[in-house]
Design a protein around this motif. Structure first.
Motif, PDB file in Angstrom:
ATOM      1  N   GLN A  72      38.575  61.870  47.097  1.00 51.56           N
ATOM      2  CA  GLN A  72      38.803  60.457  46.802  1.00 51.56           C
ATOM      3  C   GLN A  72      38.635  60.160  45.317  1.00 51.56           C
ATOM      4  N   MET A  73      37.691  60.829  44.685  1.00 49.75           N
ATOM      5  CA  MET A  73      37.401  60.556  43.280  1.00 49.75           C
ATOM      6  C   MET A  73      38.554  60.931  42.366  1.00 49.75           C
ATOM      7  N   LYS A  74      39.397  61.853  42.797  1.00 53.81           N
ATOM      8  CA  LYS A  74      40.543  62.226  41.968  1.00 53.81           C
ATOM      9  C   LYS A  74      41.490  61.037  41.793  1.00 53.81           C
ATOM     10  N   SER A  75      41.783  60.339  42.886  1.00 53.91           N
ATOM     11  CA  SER A  75      42.662  59.171  42.790  1.00 53.91           C
ATOM     12  C   SER A  75      41.931  57.975  42.179  1.00 53.91           C
ATOM     13  N   ALA A  76      40.613  57.875  42.435  1.00 56.29           N
ATOM     14  CA  ALA A  76      39.839  56.755  41.892  1.00 56.29           C
ATOM     15  C   ALA A  76      39.831  56.786  40.366  1.00 56.29           C
ATOM     16  N   ARG A  77      39.766  57.986  39.782  1.00 53.76           N
ATOM     17  CA  ARG A  77      39.754  58.092  38.328  1.00 53.76           C
ATOM     18  C   ARG A  77      41.039  57.538  37.714  1.00 53.76           C
ATOM     19  N   ALA A  78      42.161  57.806  38.364  1.00 56.18           N
ATOM     20  CA  ALA A  78      43.433  57.284  37.865  1.00 56.18           C
ATOM     21  C   ALA A  78      43.455  55.759  37.946  1.00 56.18           C
ATOM     22  N   GLN A  79      42.901  55.219  39.019  1.00 53.44           N
ATOM     23  CA  GLN A  79      42.861  53.761  39.183  1.00 53.44           C
ATOM     24  C   GLN A  79      41.966  53.115  38.132  1.00 53.44           C
ATOM     25  N   ARG A  80      40.852  53.762  37.782  1.00 52.09           N
ATOM     26  CA  ARG A  80      39.919  53.199  36.794  1.00 52.09           C
ATOM     27  C   ARG A  80      40.576  53.085  35.418  1.00 52.09           C
ATOM     28  N   GLU A  81      41.514  54.013  35.124  1.00 52.55           N
ATOM     29  CA  GLU A  81      42.153  54.000  33.812  1.00 52.55           C
ATOM     30  C   GLU A  81      43.004  52.756  33.601  1.00 52.55           C
ATOM     31  N   THR A  82      43.468  52.149  34.687  1.00 49.99           N
ATOM     32  CA  THR A  82      44.301  50.953  34.572  1.00 49.99           C
ATOM     33  C   THR A  82      43.549  49.687  34.992  1.00 49.99           C
ATOM     34  N   GLY A 203      38.046  42.232  37.411  1.00 51.40           N
ATOM     35  CA  GLY A 203      39.126  43.046  37.936  1.00 51.40           C
ATOM     36  C   GLY A 203      40.506  42.433  37.801  1.00 51.40           C
ATOM     37  N   GLY A 204      40.656  41.452  36.922  1.00 56.55           N
ATOM     38  CA  GLY A 204      41.936  40.779  36.785  1.00 56.55           C
ATOM     39  C   GLY A 204      42.189  39.758  37.879  1.00 56.55           C
ATOM     40  N   LYS A 205      41.209  39.581  38.780  1.00 57.28           N
ATOM     41  CA  LYS A 205      41.372  38.653  39.908  1.00 57.28           C
ATOM     42  C   LYS A 205      40.722  37.292  39.635  1.00 57.28           C
ATOM     43  N   ARG A 206      39.665  37.297  38.805  1.00 58.02           N
ATOM     44  CA  ARG A 206      38.978  36.058  38.428  1.00 58.02           C
ATOM     45  C   ARG A 206      38.638  36.136  36.951  1.00 58.02           C
ATOM     46  N   ALA A 207      38.443  34.992  36.349  1.00 62.67           N
ATOM     47  CA  ALA A 207      38.155  34.940  34.913  1.00 62.67           C
ATOM     48  C   ALA A 207      36.891  35.725  34.591  1.00 62.67           C
ATOM     49  N   ALA A 208      36.968  36.580  33.582  1.00 64.54           N
ATOM     50  CA  ALA A 208      35.825  37.369  33.118  1.00 64.54           C
ATOM     51  C   ALA A 208      36.195  37.968  31.767  1.00 64.54           C
ATOM     52  N   ALA A 209      35.192  38.181  30.933  1.00 68.23           N
ATOM     53  CA  ALA A 209      35.437  38.782  29.620  1.00 68.23           C
ATOM     54  C   ALA A 209      36.052  40.165  29.792  1.00 68.23           C
ATOM     55  N   LEU A 210      37.060  40.480  28.995  1.00 69.68           N
ATOM     56  CA  LEU A 210      37.762  41.758  29.116  1.00 69.68           C
ATOM     57  C   LEU A 210      37.051  42.888  28.395  1.00 69.68           C
ATOM     58  N   ALA A 211      35.976  42.568  27.683  1.00 68.51           N
ATOM     59  CA  ALA A 211      35.176  43.587  26.999  1.00 68.51           C
ATOM     60  C   ALA A 211      33.717  43.146  27.045  1.00 68.51           C
ATOM     61  N   PRO A 212      32.779  44.071  26.964  1.00 71.17           N
ATOM     62  CA  PRO A 212      31.368  43.682  26.954  1.00 71.17           C
ATOM     63  C   PRO A 212      31.060  42.724  25.805  1.00 71.17           C
ATOM     64  N   ILE A 213      30.144  41.806  26.043  1.00 70.28           N
ATOM     65  CA  ILE A 213      29.682  40.865  25.015  1.00 70.28           C
ATOM     66  C   ILE A 213      28.307  41.350  24.570  1.00 70.28           C
ATOM     67  N   VAL A 275      27.590  41.253  35.831  1.00 72.51           N
ATOM     68  CA  VAL A 275      28.146  40.202  36.695  1.00 72.51           C
ATOM     69  C   VAL A 275      29.394  40.736  37.405  1.00 72.51           C
ATOM     70  N   VAL A 276      29.382  40.695  38.723  1.00 73.36           N
ATOM     71  CA  VAL A 276      30.557  41.089  39.497  1.00 73.36           C
ATOM     72  C   VAL A 276      31.212  39.835  40.060  1.00 73.36           C
ATOM     73  N   ARG A 277      32.483  39.628  39.675  1.00 66.45           N
ATOM     74  CA  ARG A 277      33.256  38.467  40.117  1.00 66.45           C
ATOM     75  C   ARG A 277      34.498  38.861  40.909  1.00 66.45           C
ATOM     76  N   ASN A 278      34.903  40.112  40.807  1.00 61.90           N
ATOM     77  CA  ASN A 278      36.094  40.588  41.521  1.00 61.90           C
ATOM     78  C   ASN A 278      35.905  40.370  43.021  1.00 61.90           C
ATOM     79  N   PRO A 279      36.702  39.491  43.643  1.00 60.30           N
ATOM     80  CA  PRO A 279      36.494  39.197  45.074  1.00 60.30           C
ATOM     81  C   PRO A 279      36.659  40.412  45.974  1.00 60.30           C
ATOM     82  N   ASP A 280      37.461  41.388  45.534  1.00 59.65           N
ATOM     83  CA  ASP A 280      37.646  42.598  46.335  1.00 59.65           C
ATOM     84  C   ASP A 280      36.336  43.373  46.478  1.00 59.65           C
ATOM     85  N   LYS A 281      35.457  43.226  45.499  1.00 54.19           N
ATOM     86  CA  LYS A 281      34.191  43.955  45.516  1.00 54.19           C
ATOM     87  C   LYS A 281      33.068  43.177  46.188  1.00 54.19           C
ATOM     88  N   LEU A 282      33.375  41.968  46.642  1.00 54.88           N
ATOM     89  CA  LEU A 282      32.335  41.105  47.207  1.00 54.88           C
ATOM     90  C   LEU A 282      32.574  40.781  48.683  1.00 54.88           C
TER      91      LEU A 282
END
Length: 286
Positions: A72-82, A203-213, A275-282
Motif C-alpha cells: 500500500q505504501m508504494k501507491s501512497a507515496r505517489a499520492q503524497r507527492e501531489t 488537503g485542498g478540501k477546506r481552507a488551510a495554509a499551503l505551507a507551514p507558518i 491542525v487537521v481540517r481535511n474532511p476525508d481524514k475526519l
C-alpha cells in the motif's frame, strides 16, 4: 489430519487480535481508513489460510498485515507527492496518551523507506526480535538490523525530549482553545515558544495554509486573524484529549465540519500546532 475448522471460531480469533493488528497498520500507513482496508484484506486471507500451516496466529497475521502495508505504501507515496499543502496523519483521538508513536514521530517515519519504517516499528516500537522482523519483511536479520539502525538515525530528533504531565497537557490544550477562540492574545502568546510552527492539513478540501507558518510573530498574526473569525462565526469545543499522543482537542467549526488540533509541548511551551481540517481524514471521528 487438519482439525475441522469453525468460521465463527476463526473470526473470533481474528477479532481478538484486531486491536494489535490495527496498531501495526495505522502506524505503518498513518491512515485510519487505509488501515481498516488492510485489516479487511487480512481477514479474508486469514479465513482462507491453511490452519495446519499456521503455528502462531498472531505472528502470521502480523506478517500478512505488514506485507499488505508495504504494498500500500508504494501507491501512497505517489499520492503524497501531489497532496495539496502539508500532509498530516489521520488523527486518532484517545482519552489516555499513547507515547510509543506520537504525531511528530509519525511525520518523521514518513521520510523513511517502507522497509525501514517496518523494521523500526516492528523492532523498536512493538519489540519483535530481528529474526521475526526478517520473516515479516522478507530480508535477512542482518539487513533488518541495518534498516532499523538507519531509521533510528532519522527519527532520533522526533523522539519526545520532554515528558508532559497528562493533566498539565490537557489543561494547556484547554487554555489554548479558550485564548485562541476569545482572542486573548496576551494569554495565547505566553503559551507559545519562539520557534512555534503551525502545520495545517486541509488537503485542498477546506481552507488551510499551503505551507507551514513558522516563528512567533507569524503565528501570532495568523492567530489574531483566526480569533476574529472565531468570534464572528463560532467554534465549538467537542472534547479535549490526546491526538496521536499529543494533548489537543476536537472542535466543530462554523462550516459544520470537525477539526482536530494537537499541540507539541516542550519545557512547558507549545512548539508546534498540528491542525487537521481535511474532511476525508475526519470521517471516522463522526
Amino acid at each position: 489430519m487438519t482439525p475441522a475448522r469453525s468460521d465463527d471460531a476463526d473470526a473470533t480469533e481474528f477479532d481478538a487480535l484486531r486491536p494489535k493488528l490495527q496498531r501495526v497498520a495505522y502506524r505503518m500507513l498513518g491512515s485510519v481508513a487505509d488501515a481498516e482496508d488492510i485489516l479487511q484484506e487480512a481477514f479474508i486471507r486469514w479465513m482462507k489460510a491453511d490452519r495446519g500451516a499456521v503455528l502462531e496466529p498472531e505472528a502470521f497475521l502480523r506478517r500478512v498485515v505488514t506485507r499488505l502495508c508495504l504494498d500500500q505504501m508504494k501507491s501512497a507515496r505517489a499520492q503524497r507527492e501531489t497532496y495539496i499543502g502539508p500532509w498530516l496523519p489521520e488523527p486518532v483521538v484517545e482519552a489516555e496518551v499513547e507515547e510509543d508513536v506520537t504525531l511528530p514521530l509519525m511525520l518523521a517515519l514518513e521520510r523513511l523507506s517502507p522497509r525501514e519504517r517496518a523494521a523500526f516499528l516492528l523492532h523498536d516500537v512493538f519489540g519483535l526480535g530481528f529474526e521475526e522482523v526478517a520473516k515479516t519483511v522478507q530480508r535477512d536479520p542482518a539487513a533488518c538490523r541495518q534498516l532499523a539502525a538507519r531509521a533510528r538515525t532519522h527519527v532520533r530528533e522526533a523522539r519526545p525530549r520532554y515528558q508532559v504531565d497528562k493533566q498539565r497537557g490537557i489543561a494547556l490544550a484547554e487554555a489554548f482553545f479558550a485564548a485562541s477562540r476569545s482572542g486573548d492574545m496576551q494569554a495565547l502568546g505566553a503559551m507559545l515558544a519562539d520557534d512555534i510552527g503551525i502545520y495545517a492539513d486541509g488537503g485542498g478540501k477546506r481552507a488551510a495554509a499551503l505551507a507551514p507558518i513558522l516563528g512567533f510573530d507569524a503565528v501570532m498574526k495568523v492567530q489574531e486573524r483566526l480569533a476574529a473569525l472565531f468570534r464572528e462565526k463560532g467554534s465549538t469545543l467537542l472534547r479535549a484529549g490526546f491526538i496521536n499522543g499529543l494533548p489537543g482537542f476536537v472542535t466543530r467549526e462554523a462550516d459544520g465540519e470537525l477539526q482536530t488540533t494537537a499541540l507539541e509541548i516542550e519545557d512547558g511551551k507549545i512548539v508546534a500546532i498540528y491542525v487537521v481540517r481535511n474532511p476525508d481524514k475526519l470521517r471516522h471521528l463522526h
